[in-house]
Write an enzyme that holds these catalytic residues in place. Structure first.
Site, PDB file in Angstrom:
ATOM      1  CE  LYS A  64      -4.540   0.739   0.485  1.00 25.29           C
ATOM      2  NZ  LYS A  64      -5.684  -0.054   0.049  1.00 25.29           N
TER       3      LYS A  64
ATOM      4  N   GLY B 256     -25.990   1.517   2.652  1.00 25.57           N
ATOM      5  CA  GLY B 256     -25.084   2.227   1.752  1.00 25.57           C
ATOM      6  C   GLY B 256     -25.380   1.877   0.316  1.00 25.57           C
TER       7      GLY B 256
ATOM      8  N   GLY C 184     -24.077   3.307  -2.541  1.00 22.91           N
ATOM      9  CA  GLY C 184     -23.113   3.951  -3.422  1.00 22.91           C
ATOM     10  C   GLY C 184     -22.834   3.043  -4.608  1.00 22.91           C
ATOM     11  CG  HIS C 185     -19.329   3.719  -6.970  1.00 22.10           C
ATOM     12  ND1 HIS C 185     -18.947   4.728  -6.130  1.00 22.10           N
ATOM     13  CD2 HIS C 185     -19.275   4.211  -8.219  1.00 22.10           C
ATOM     14  CE1 HIS C 185     -18.674   5.792  -6.842  1.00 22.10           C
ATOM     15  NE2 HIS C 185     -18.864   5.521  -8.117  1.00 22.10           N
ATOM     16  CB  VAL C 186     -20.257  -1.858  -3.762  1.00 26.07           C
ATOM     17  CG1 VAL C 186     -20.442  -3.363  -3.647  1.00 26.07           C
ATOM     18  CG2 VAL C 186     -18.825  -1.543  -4.150  1.00 26.07           C
TER      19      VAL C 186
HETATM   20  P1  NAD Z   1     -19.328   4.680  -2.140  1.00 24.68           P
HETATM   21  O1  NAD Z   1     -18.657   5.828  -1.467  1.00 24.68           O
HETATM   22  O2  NAD Z   1     -19.666   4.774  -3.568  1.00 24.68           O
HETATM   23  O3  NAD Z   1     -20.669   4.307  -1.356  1.00 24.68           O
HETATM   24  C1  NAD Z   1     -20.816   4.359   0.016  1.00 24.68           C
HETATM   25  C2  NAD Z   1     -22.254   4.781   0.285  1.00 24.68           C
HETATM   26  O4  NAD Z   1     -22.493   4.689   1.688  1.00 24.68           O
HETATM   27  C3  NAD Z   1     -22.547   6.222  -0.134  1.00 24.68           C
HETATM   28  O5  NAD Z   1     -23.706   6.274  -0.939  1.00 24.68           O
HETATM   29  C4  NAD Z   1     -22.756   6.947   1.192  1.00 24.68           C
HETATM   30  O6  NAD Z   1     -23.690   8.001   1.093  1.00 24.68           O
HETATM   31  C5  NAD Z   1     -23.276   5.818   2.053  1.00 24.68           C
HETATM   32  N1  NAD Z   1     -23.148   6.054   3.495  1.00 24.68           N
HETATM   33  C6  NAD Z   1     -22.188   6.736   4.149  1.00 24.68           C
HETATM   34  N2  NAD Z   1     -22.435   6.718   5.469  1.00 24.68           N
HETATM   35  C7  NAD Z   1     -23.562   5.999   5.644  1.00 24.68           C
HETATM   36  C8  NAD Z   1     -24.314   5.609   6.787  1.00 24.68           C
HETATM   37  N3  NAD Z   1     -23.961   5.972   8.023  1.00 24.68           N
HETATM   38  N4  NAD Z   1     -25.411   4.837   6.599  1.00 24.68           N
HETATM   39  C9  NAD Z   1     -25.783   4.464   5.362  1.00 24.68           C
HETATM   40  N5  NAD Z   1     -25.123   4.822   4.249  1.00 24.68           N
HETATM   41  C10 NAD Z   1     -24.028   5.569   4.394  1.00 24.68           C
HETATM   42  O7  NAD Z   1     -18.378   3.431  -1.849  1.00 24.68           O
HETATM   43  P2  NAD Z   1     -18.400   2.029  -2.620  1.00 24.68           P
HETATM   44  O8  NAD Z   1     -17.373   2.060  -3.672  1.00 24.68           O
HETATM   45  O9  NAD Z   1     -19.803   1.658  -2.936  1.00 24.68           O
HETATM   46  O10 NAD Z   1     -17.845   1.075  -1.465  1.00 24.68           O
HETATM   47  C11 NAD Z   1     -18.674   0.698  -0.377  1.00 24.68           C
HETATM   48  C12 NAD Z   1     -17.838  -0.008   0.667  1.00 24.68           C
HETATM   49  O11 NAD Z   1     -17.214  -1.153   0.095  1.00 24.68           O
HETATM   50  C13 NAD Z   1     -16.680   0.836   1.218  1.00 24.68           C
HETATM   51  O12 NAD Z   1     -16.500   0.512   2.570  1.00 24.68           O
HETATM   52  C14 NAD Z   1     -15.484   0.377   0.416  1.00 24.68           C
HETATM   53  O13 NAD Z   1     -14.266   0.531   1.120  1.00 24.68           O
HETATM   54  C15 NAD Z   1     -15.808  -1.087   0.218  1.00 24.68           C
HETATM   55  N6  NAD Z   1     -15.205  -1.682  -0.979  1.00 24.68           N
HETATM   56  C16 NAD Z   1     -15.481  -1.166  -2.220  1.00 24.68           C
HETATM   57  C17 NAD Z   1     -14.927  -1.745  -3.329  1.00 24.68           C
HETATM   58  C18 NAD Z   1     -15.226  -1.203  -4.717  1.00 24.68           C
HETATM   59  O14 NAD Z   1     -14.935  -1.877  -5.711  1.00 24.68           O
HETATM   60  N7  NAD Z   1     -15.811  -0.040  -4.852  1.00 24.68           N
HETATM   61  C19 NAD Z   1     -14.081  -2.859  -3.222  1.00 24.68           C
HETATM   62  C20 NAD Z   1     -13.842  -3.385  -1.959  1.00 24.68           C
HETATM   63  C21 NAD Z   1     -14.402  -2.782  -0.841  1.00 24.68           C
END
Ligand code: NAD
Length: 365
Positions: free
Chosen positions: A80, A180, A182-184
């Site tokens: 990292k 949550g 978001g993307h995932v």
């Molecule tokens: P993102 O930032 O796109 O989505 C996160 C979502 O959570 C946002 O919509 C945000 O508004 C919401 N959020 C924040 N605080 C909140 C709360 N208290 N209650 C409910 N919702 C809340 O992130 P992502 O890319 O979707 O990733 C989600 C999680 O998965 C993260 O923890 C990230 O580290 C992990 N992750 C993501 C990936 C990836 O490919 N994107 C890979 C491995 C792990």
């Protein structure tokens, strides 16, 4: 504690400090373990209050990457990078090109990618100076947004968990809460909806909720209410540490399976408590490895189909973890750590066994 003691305790191979007064770059790369292959891990840009804070973070995160790559069956190690600075104010082309030059100097022992505070655009600047970078935009031949593959991996991992816990082959008719969107979380909701799951969703952003409610028929629930729902599966896809002293007593689900990192606030304590309460926890770094699988695919020429098919392997990986946890009576997060360590040990032994033969063969030839 001095640096070498720390490295020995956590098992790190190398720590490299970077400083370029011209661009303002101050950063650290930690290479935890390269037995399986070059250390891959994102570059985080964060306004650390102290250098010590940055070091602690990079040591912790790089070790986590070793376990994630190992459990995902990848021929990669864990590393990292952290750049000390405010990602909103201090980013520039020369900062990231300077970082790229340092990465190049490590000769391929460390491969970087985007992470919190850095973007695909920043990685394009890094790529101007080194090929040891992944997570590049599709237009440049990269893999683009990893979230669909991550979400797919979480979906198949969730299926493994419900098979193990409930003896079910599909999520049809099961209640799943997604925290949550978001993307995932949004991609995951789509997979779950198509499989017939009943969704209960929350987010801090109303528009994200509306989108999923409209498209996938989810029922909106409150930010804190999500912990009290009578659901089959709880899918944390927002923040870490949501399974803790307060929430474990409230959760009524059979399975905890989501994308968020560091779901258990204290893994040693909460992994066991979850197990004692009869809930099955799908270890975070095993179930969310789809993103790493996706970027790692870039190294051999990106192929989306292959990335999805590799992410499908998360089903079997989780099944092995669940079986080990059951057989040895240990928490699933502990079983996952042991599985990852076993693979590193086995491949390490294999490599040390063959190397002398290769060498002597070359000398004779
Ligand atoms: P993102 O930032 O796109 O989505 C996160 C979502 O959570 C946002 O919509 C945000 O508004 C919401 N959020 C924040 N605080 C909140 C709360 N208290 N209650 C409910 N919702 C809340 O992130 P992502 O890319 O979707 O990733 C989600 C999680 O998965 C993260 O923890 C990230 O580290 C992990 N992750 C993501 C990936 C990836 O490919 N994107 C890979 C491995 C792990």
């Amino acid at each position: 504690m001095d640096i070498f003691k720390r490295m020995t305790k956590m098992g790190h191979e190398q720590i490299a400090y970077f400083c370029d007064p011209h661009s303002g770059l101050r950063g650290i790369v930690a290479i935890h373990n390269t037995i399986l292959g070059p250390a891959l891990g994102g570059c985080r840009m964060w306004n650390y209050a102290t250098e010590e804070e940055a070091l602690v973070d990079v040591l912790r995160l790089s070790k986590g990457m070793t376990y994630k790559a190992a459990i995902a069956g990848l021929n990669l190690g864990g590393g990292k990078a952290v750049i000390i600075g405010d990602s909103k104010k201090e980013k520039s082309e020369d900062l990231f090109r300077s970082f790229g030059r340092f990465v190049e100097g490590l000769g391929g022992r460390y491969i970087t990618a985007e992470d919190v505070g850095t973007s695909m655009k920043d990685m394009e600047h890094v790529r101007m100076e080194t090929n040891y970078v992944t997570g590049i935009t599709k237009t440049l031949g990269g893999s683009g947004d990893p979230s669909p593959v991550t979400a797919y991996g979480v979906y198949v991992g969730m299926k493994a968990a419900i098979k193990q816990k409930l003896g079910r082959d599909s999520l049809d008719g099961l209640k799943v809460s997604v925290q949550g969107l978001g993307h995932v979380g949004t991609y995951l909701s789509e997979f779950l909806y198509k499989d017939g799951a009943e969704l209960f969703v929350t987010d801090i952003h109303e528009d994200a909720i509306e989108n999923v409610v409209k498209k996938y028929g989810g029922k909106k629930v409150g930010l804190d209410e999500i912990y009290d729902l009578d659901v089959d599966v709880y899918a944390p896809c927002a923040l870490g540490a949501t399974v803790n002293d307060d929430t474990i007593s409230r959760l009524k689900c059979s399975v905890i399976a989501g994308a968020a990192n560091n779901v258990l606030k204290d893994p040693d304590v909460h992994g066991l408590e979850v197990m004692k309460k009869g809930m099955l926890y799908a270890p975070d770094y095993a179930i969310n490895a789809g993103g790493l699988i996706n970027v790692s695919n870039e190294l051999g020429g990106y192929n989306r189909e292959r990335a999805f098919s590799q992410a499908e392997g998360i089903y079997d990986t989780l099944m092995e973890i669940f079986k080990r946890s059951e057989k040895d009576g240990i928490a699933t997060n502990k079983a996952s750590d042991l599985q990852a360590e076993d693979r590193i040990k086995q491949i390490g032994e294999l490599k040390s066994f063959y190397l002398p033969y290769k060498k002597s063969f070359k000398i004779r030839g």
